[in-house]
Scaffold this motif. Structure first.
Motif, PDB file in Angstrom:
ATOM      1  N   THR A  33     -10.009   3.047  17.869  1.00  0.00           N
ATOM      2  CA  THR A  33      -9.828   1.595  17.767  1.00  0.00           C
ATOM      3  C   THR A  33      -9.173   1.299  16.413  1.00  0.00           C
ATOM      4  OG1 THR A  33     -12.035   1.319  16.813  1.00  0.00           O
ATOM      5  CG2 THR A  33     -11.818   1.127  19.207  1.00  0.00           C
ATOM      6  N   SER A  34      -8.342   0.302  16.386  1.00  0.00           N
ATOM      7  CA  SER A  34      -7.606   0.040  15.148  1.00  0.00           C
ATOM      8  C   SER A  34      -7.338  -1.445  14.974  1.00  0.00           C
ATOM      9  CB  SER A  34      -6.277   0.795  15.137  1.00  0.00           C
ATOM     10  OG  SER A  34      -5.448   0.352  16.207  1.00  0.00           O
ATOM     11  N   GLU A  35      -7.261  -1.842  13.730  1.00  0.00           N
ATOM     12  CA  GLU A  35      -6.799  -3.172  13.330  1.00  0.00           C
ATOM     13  C   GLU A  35      -5.686  -2.937  12.306  1.00  0.00           C
ATOM     14  OE1 GLU A  35      -9.890  -5.675  11.919  1.00  0.00           O
ATOM     15  OE2 GLU A  35     -11.258  -5.231  13.584  1.00  0.00           O
ATOM     16  N   LEU A  36      -4.456  -3.124  12.765  1.00  0.00           N
ATOM     17  CA  LEU A  36      -3.304  -2.773  11.935  1.00  0.00           C
ATOM     18  C   LEU A  36      -2.359  -3.966  11.813  1.00  0.00           C
ATOM     19  CD1 LEU A  36      -2.597   0.781  13.409  1.00  0.00           C
ATOM     20  CD2 LEU A  36      -3.853   0.221  11.318  1.00  0.00           C
ATOM     21  N   PRO A  37      -2.668  -4.909  10.943  1.00  0.00           N
ATOM     22  CA  PRO A  37      -1.734  -6.013  10.699  1.00  0.00           C
ATOM     23  C   PRO A  37      -0.480  -5.495  10.010  1.00  0.00           C
ATOM     24  CG  PRO A  37      -3.514  -6.079   9.105  1.00  0.00           C
ATOM     25  CD  PRO A  37      -3.885  -5.020  10.105  1.00  0.00           C
ATOM     26  N   ASP A  38       0.576  -6.244  10.129  1.00  0.00           N
ATOM     27  CA  ASP A  38       1.856  -5.831   9.553  1.00  0.00           C
ATOM     28  C   ASP A  38       1.866  -6.179   8.061  1.00  0.00           C
ATOM     29  OD1 ASP A  38       4.325  -4.832   9.259  1.00  0.00           O
ATOM     30  OD2 ASP A  38       5.379  -6.389  10.393  1.00  0.00           O
ATOM     31  N   VAL A  39       1.354  -5.260   7.257  1.00  0.00           N
ATOM     32  CA  VAL A  39       1.232  -5.474   5.814  1.00  0.00           C
ATOM     33  C   VAL A  39       2.571  -5.198   5.133  1.00  0.00           C
ATOM     34  CG1 VAL A  39       0.055  -4.721   3.702  1.00  0.00           C
ATOM     35  CG2 VAL A  39      -1.195  -4.861   5.871  1.00  0.00           C
ATOM     36  N   ALA A  40       2.955  -6.085   4.222  1.00  0.00           N
ATOM     37  CA  ALA A  40       4.188  -5.875   3.459  1.00  0.00           C
ATOM     38  C   ALA A  40       3.904  -4.933   2.297  1.00  0.00           C
ATOM     39  CB  ALA A  40       4.721  -7.210   2.927  1.00  0.00           C
ATOM     40  N   CYS A  41       4.615  -3.804   2.234  1.00  0.00           N
ATOM     41  CA  CYS A  41       4.446  -2.843   1.147  1.00  0.00           C
ATOM     42  C   CYS A  41       5.722  -2.023   1.013  1.00  0.00           C
ATOM     43  CB  CYS A  41       3.239  -1.938   1.374  1.00  0.00           C
ATOM     44  SG  CYS A  41       3.318  -0.973   2.903  1.00  0.00           S
ATOM     45  N   ASP A  42       5.841  -1.341  -0.096  1.00  0.00           N
ATOM     46  CA  ASP A  42       7.042  -0.550  -0.334  1.00  0.00           C
ATOM     47  C   ASP A  42       6.950   0.805   0.371  1.00  0.00           C
ATOM     48  OD1 ASP A  42       5.307   0.965  -1.867  1.00  0.00           O
ATOM     49  OD2 ASP A  42       5.970   0.094  -3.764  1.00  0.00           O
ATOM     50  N   GLN A  43       8.025   1.581   0.288  1.00  0.00           N
ATOM     51  CA  GLN A  43       8.110   2.852   0.994  1.00  0.00           C
ATOM     52  C   GLN A  43       7.080   3.853   0.485  1.00  0.00           C
ATOM     53  OE1 GLN A  43       9.489   3.664   3.598  1.00  0.00           O
ATOM     54  NE2 GLN A  43      10.293   5.759   3.653  1.00  0.00           N
ATOM     55  N   GLN A  44       6.874   3.914  -0.826  1.00  0.00           N
ATOM     56  CA  GLN A  44       5.911   4.873  -1.358  1.00  0.00           C
ATOM     57  C   GLN A  44       4.507   4.568  -0.864  1.00  0.00           C
ATOM     58  OE1 GLN A  44       6.599   4.634  -5.652  1.00  0.00           O
ATOM     59  NE2 GLN A  44       7.557   6.655  -5.595  1.00  0.00           N
ATOM     60  N   THR A  45       4.143   3.300  -0.847  1.00  0.00           N
ATOM     61  CA  THR A  45       2.821   2.926  -0.349  1.00  0.00           C
ATOM     62  C   THR A  45       2.696   3.258   1.130  1.00  0.00           C
ATOM     63  OG1 THR A  45       2.679   1.147  -1.976  1.00  0.00           O
ATOM     64  CG2 THR A  45       1.220   1.004  -0.068  1.00  0.00           C
TER      65      THR A  45
END
Length: 397
Positions: free
Chosen positions: A290-302
């Motif tokens: 089960t997952s909760e994966l909102p579309d978080v804004a982050c850079d490529q390294q993160t």
């Protein structure tokens, strides 16, 4: 000591040179000029002319140090003649000689020349005094004694200053050599540390990518082989998963050897990247995720760090946990983003765990200023919490 040609670099530093010039004019030239102001013209004019020649010669050497005609060596000879002339004209001249002594040490090429020329100047002063009084007069006058004592003291002081200067130069050269040696050692240490860091980075990347992929291939291959006769459709899916995993490993290998320009992680949002990883895990293992994966804004390294943490955690769950369910939650905060992965497996004692995977996760997050928290106990499952600060401070999803 061999005599060498004078160069402008041997002159004292400008500030000391200026102070020497000021003191020489005030204490050396001005008093004789005042002394002959009321003297007869036969004494006054030659004395003032001699002082003017000395002043002009000194000024020419100071103002035009690069002119070959105005090198200090001729100036020192002018000093010798001028001091002898002033001794004759003033029936003295010892004070002017003592004040002028530093010039012989400043402008001479070496100590031997300084001693010789200052001695010649002392002899000229004594000779001028003797000639003035006549050969039948008293030789050891106060002026002569003062000149000889000044010469002796000047030689001792000059040699002492030269020795101190030479010792200081030697210490400076030695310190410079030690600093250069320390700099080279520091460069070598940085190079060794850089090589060590690069080896650790490659080892971590290989563990998080190729090693995990090969482990998946082995598990899938065993499952496919065991189901060839009883479940050919399932085996076919396993073979397809093996093919996809092998392709991903090949892409990662190309990144590691430098033949691919990108990170090896497919482009897209971090949520989409993690969903693909979780879908592959479910397909390979059959475990409920089960997952909760909102579309978080982050850079490529993160994004890469979150993916690697997820891959490592899922690999450990598959190999060690014996879990039946897995939960993955990605949460944005004002200070950064958190990834939480929990399972209901057998758990472990965190103090006894020193695996390369967990250490690699710690280091990867630390490089980004983040933290990894592992909570687990035997029989109670495991919770992995990864926190990474991001440049996005509003916490928007």
């Amino acid at each position: 000591m061999n005599q060498r040609p004078w160069s402008g670099a041997e002159l004292p530093v400008p500030s000391l040179h200026r102070w020497n010039a000021v003191l020489w004019v005030l204490l050396g030239l001005v008093p004789p000029a005042i002394a002959v102001a009321d003297a007869p013209g036969s004494t006054r004019y030659p004395a003032l002319a001699t002082l003017a020649v000395l002043a002009l010669s000194y000024g020419a050497v100071g103002l035009f140090p690069g002119n070959p005609v105005l090198r200090p060596r001729p100036y020192l000879y002018v000093l010798v003649v001028g001091l002898g002339g002033m001794s004759y004209l003033l029936d003295g001249g010892a004070a002017l000689f003592v004040v002028t002594l530093p010039h012989f040490w400043i402008y001479a090429a070496n100590p031997r020349t300084s001693i010789a020329l200052s001695g010649l100047a002392a002899a000229a002063v004594v000779a001028g005094n003797v000639v003035r009084q006549g050969w039948g007069g008293e030789f050891l006058t106060g002026n002569v004694l003062f000149t000889l004592i000044g010469y002796a003291v000047g030689v001792l002081a000059g040699l002492g200053v030269r020795r101190i200067t030479a010792d200081a130069d030697e210490r400076a050269r030695r310190l410079s050599g030690e600093l250069e040696e320390a700099r080279l050692r520091l460069v070598e240490a940085h190079q060794r540390q850089g090589a060590t860091d690069e080896r650790e980075r490659l080892a971590r990347e290989i563990h998080d990518t190729l090693a995990q992929g090969f482990a998946s291939i082995i598990v899938l291959a065993e499952a496919a082989r065991s189901g060839l006769e009883t479940a050919p459709a399932t085996s076919a899916r396993h073979l397809l998963a093996i093919e996809n995993t092998a392709r991903e490993n090949l892409a990662e290998a190309r990144v590691l050897v430098g033949s691919a320009p990108q990170s090896g992680v497919a482009p897209g949002s971090v949520a989409a990247t993690l969903r693909r990883t979780l879908d592959r895990f479910t397909e390979d293992t059959g475990l409920a995720v089960t997952s909760e994966l909102p579309d978080v804004a982050c850079d490529q390294q993160t994004r890469i760090a979150l993916l690697r943490c997820t891959q490592e955690s899922l690999a450990n769950i598959r190999k060690h946990a014996g879990a039946s369910t897995v939960e993955v939650v990605l949460t944005p905060y004002a200070y950064g983003v958190e990834l939480e992965i929990t399972d209901d497996g057998r758990g472990f004692v965190t103090e006894d765990s020193h695996g390369f995977g967990l250490n690699g996760m710690h280091k990867r997050l630390a490089e980004l200023g983040g933290e990894l928290t592992v909570t687990s106990s035997v029989g109670d499952g495991t919770r992995i919490l990864a926190m990474i600060p991001t440049t996005t401070t509003d916490g928007q999803v």
